[in-house]
Design a protein around this motif. Structure first.
Motif, PDB file in Angstrom:
ATOM      1  N   PHE A 145      13.106   1.603  12.171  1.00  0.00           N
ATOM      2  CA  PHE A 145      14.338   1.806  12.038  1.00  0.00           C
ATOM      3  C   PHE A 145      14.479   2.229  10.618  1.00  0.00           C
ATOM      4  O   PHE A 145      14.127   1.413   9.601  1.00  0.00           O
ATOM      5  CB  PHE A 145      15.382   0.976  12.333  1.00  0.00           C
ATOM      6  N   ALA A 146      15.156   3.506  10.045  1.00  0.00           N
ATOM      7  CA  ALA A 146      15.203   3.816   8.555  1.00  0.00           C
ATOM      8  C   ALA A 146      16.602   4.459   8.727  1.00  0.00           C
ATOM      9  O   ALA A 146      17.321   5.032   9.573  1.00  0.00           O
ATOM     10  CB  ALA A 146      14.346   4.667   8.095  1.00  0.00           C
ATOM     11  N   TRP A 153      19.929  -2.949  -3.484  1.00  0.00           N
ATOM     12  CA  TRP A 153      20.025  -2.530  -5.092  1.00  0.00           C
ATOM     13  C   TRP A 153      19.930  -1.033  -5.084  1.00  0.00           C
ATOM     14  O   TRP A 153      19.132  -0.308  -4.237  1.00  0.00           O
ATOM     15  CB  TRP A 153      18.844  -3.113  -6.042  1.00  0.00           C
ATOM     16  N   THR A 154      20.602  -0.306  -5.766  1.00  0.00           N
ATOM     17  CA  THR A 154      20.768   0.952  -6.244  1.00  0.00           C
ATOM     18  C   THR A 154      20.743   1.108  -7.503  1.00  0.00           C
ATOM     19  O   THR A 154      21.630   0.426  -8.379  1.00  0.00           O
ATOM     20  CB  THR A 154      21.476   1.886  -5.339  1.00  0.00           C
ATOM     21  N   TRP A 202      23.442   5.334   0.896  1.00  0.00           N
ATOM     22  CA  TRP A 202      22.210   4.615   1.780  1.00  0.00           C
ATOM     23  C   TRP A 202      22.612   3.006   1.758  1.00  0.00           C
ATOM     24  O   TRP A 202      22.320   2.640   2.945  1.00  0.00           O
ATOM     25  CB  TRP A 202      21.038   5.031   0.970  1.00  0.00           C
ATOM     26  N   ALA A 203      23.056   2.521   0.625  1.00  0.00           N
ATOM     27  CA  ALA A 203      23.338   1.031   0.842  1.00  0.00           C
ATOM     28  C   ALA A 203      24.344   0.536   1.735  1.00  0.00           C
ATOM     29  O   ALA A 203      24.164  -0.544   2.109  1.00  0.00           O
ATOM     30  CB  ALA A 203      23.606   0.688  -0.634  1.00  0.00           C
ATOM     31  N   ASP A 230      17.877   6.062  -1.294  1.00  0.00           N
ATOM     32  CA  ASP A 230      19.034   6.468  -2.186  1.00  0.00           C
ATOM     33  C   ASP A 230      18.303   7.680  -3.239  1.00  0.00           C
ATOM     34  O   ASP A 230      17.377   7.257  -3.726  1.00  0.00           O
ATOM     35  CB  ASP A 230      19.573   5.453  -2.853  1.00  0.00           C
ATOM     36  N   PRO A 231      18.986   8.611  -3.302  1.00  0.00           N
ATOM     37  CA  PRO A 231      18.430   9.706  -4.041  1.00  0.00           C
ATOM     38  C   PRO A 231      18.337   9.579  -5.421  1.00  0.00           C
ATOM     39  O   PRO A 231      17.772  10.043  -6.284  1.00  0.00           O
ATOM     40  CB  PRO A 231      19.001  10.971  -3.616  1.00  0.00           C
TER      41      PRO A 231
END
Length: 276
Positions: A42-43, A164-165, A231-232, A266-267
């Motif tokens: 899963f992603a 974390w991002t 994403w987070a 996360d980009p």
């Protein structure tokens, strides 16, 4: 050992494709329905690094939240990054399936996992689905903290709870403001400002907030705002989805091994604070 078609039936039982928005692209992207499935990864994002991770682990199925092909295409040649993802998965006998806005509106869904990560007691959806007479499905969730705390403390809670991002969190509101009722929406949620205001919550946490909608929401008497990375806010759903799929298959006598990708997709790579 279940076939891919069996796993998809279980997955669709949890996240019915009929619940997806009309513009969305969910379901099976590539894969043979008759192929056997032993391992499911899963992603959030179907990027090449995730596909490589799935293949290195020996996954037979990759389930992502975000679609690989949200709009129609005329080619999946390996000359483009999306085509390369498809080619690598097919060569590695790994199927790809997507659960996007159907997982957002499910009960439990993406925002339930986000609320749980924040320690909230969920009361119901922020924007209930008109197609659900019981009012359990819908986008976003409304919940409450066990005890009131300051907005600054809530932001610190969110920063600790979410992966974390580089960008971290952006917060609009008085740091000393007391908050207890909370609205959350995994992914982009600035379309639900009015719903959060109607709900009378103290703070609204979501992602991808833009300047003008956020500014107008604050001026219109919005709750305090916490803007996290897209994403987070969706990553907590992966563990929930893996557990639910495992349980659904077990109920029919089938077993699979699941794994949640921890690759940060996360980009944004780094953040430079303003110096003036």
């Amino acid at each position: 050992m279940p076939k891919l078609s069996d796993v998809l039936t279980a997955l669709h039982g949890l996240y019915d494709p009929e619940w997806a928005e009309s513009w969305d692209a969910v379901g099976l992207v590539c894969g043979d329905p008759d192929a056997e499935v032993r391992k499911v990864l899963f992603a959030v994002d179907p990027v090449q690094a995730v596909a490589d991770e799935a293949l290195a682990w020996g996954a037979d199925l990759l389930v992502t939240h975000h679609p690989l092909f949200l709009r129609g295409v005329h080619s999946v040649a390996a000359t483009g990054f999306k085509g390369r993802v498809v080619h690598s998965l097919i060569k590695g006998d790994c199927a790809l399936a997507v659960a996007h806005t159907n997982a957002d509106s499910a009960d439990p869904g993406v925002s339930d996992a986000l609320a749980r990560a924040l320690g909230l007691v969920v009361a119901g959806p922020l924007d209930p689905s008109a197609a659900d007479p019981e009012g359990c499905r819908g986008i976003g969730r409304i919940g409450a903290l066990p005890e009131p705390e300051s907005l600054a403390a809530f932001a610190a809670r969110a920063a600790k709870a979410l992966p974390w991002t580089a960008a971290g969190l952006r917060v609009a509101g008085d740091p000393a403001r007391t908050v207890q009722t909370v609205a959350v929406c995994g992914g982009a949620g600035d379309s639900l400002f009015a719903a959060a205001r109607r709900a009378g919550v103290d703070v609204y946490l979501t992602a991808d907030l833009r300047h003008h909608p956020a500014s107008e929401a604050i001026e219109a008497g919005s709750p305090a705002l916490v803007d996290a990375a897209h994403w987070a806010t969706e990553w907590p759903w992966l563990e929930q989805a893996a557990a639910e799929l495992t349980a659904a298959l077990a109920a029919s006598g089938a077993t699979v091994e699941t794994y949640v990708s921890r690759l940060p997709t996360d980009p944004w790579a780094f953040h430079v604070p303003s110096t003036t």
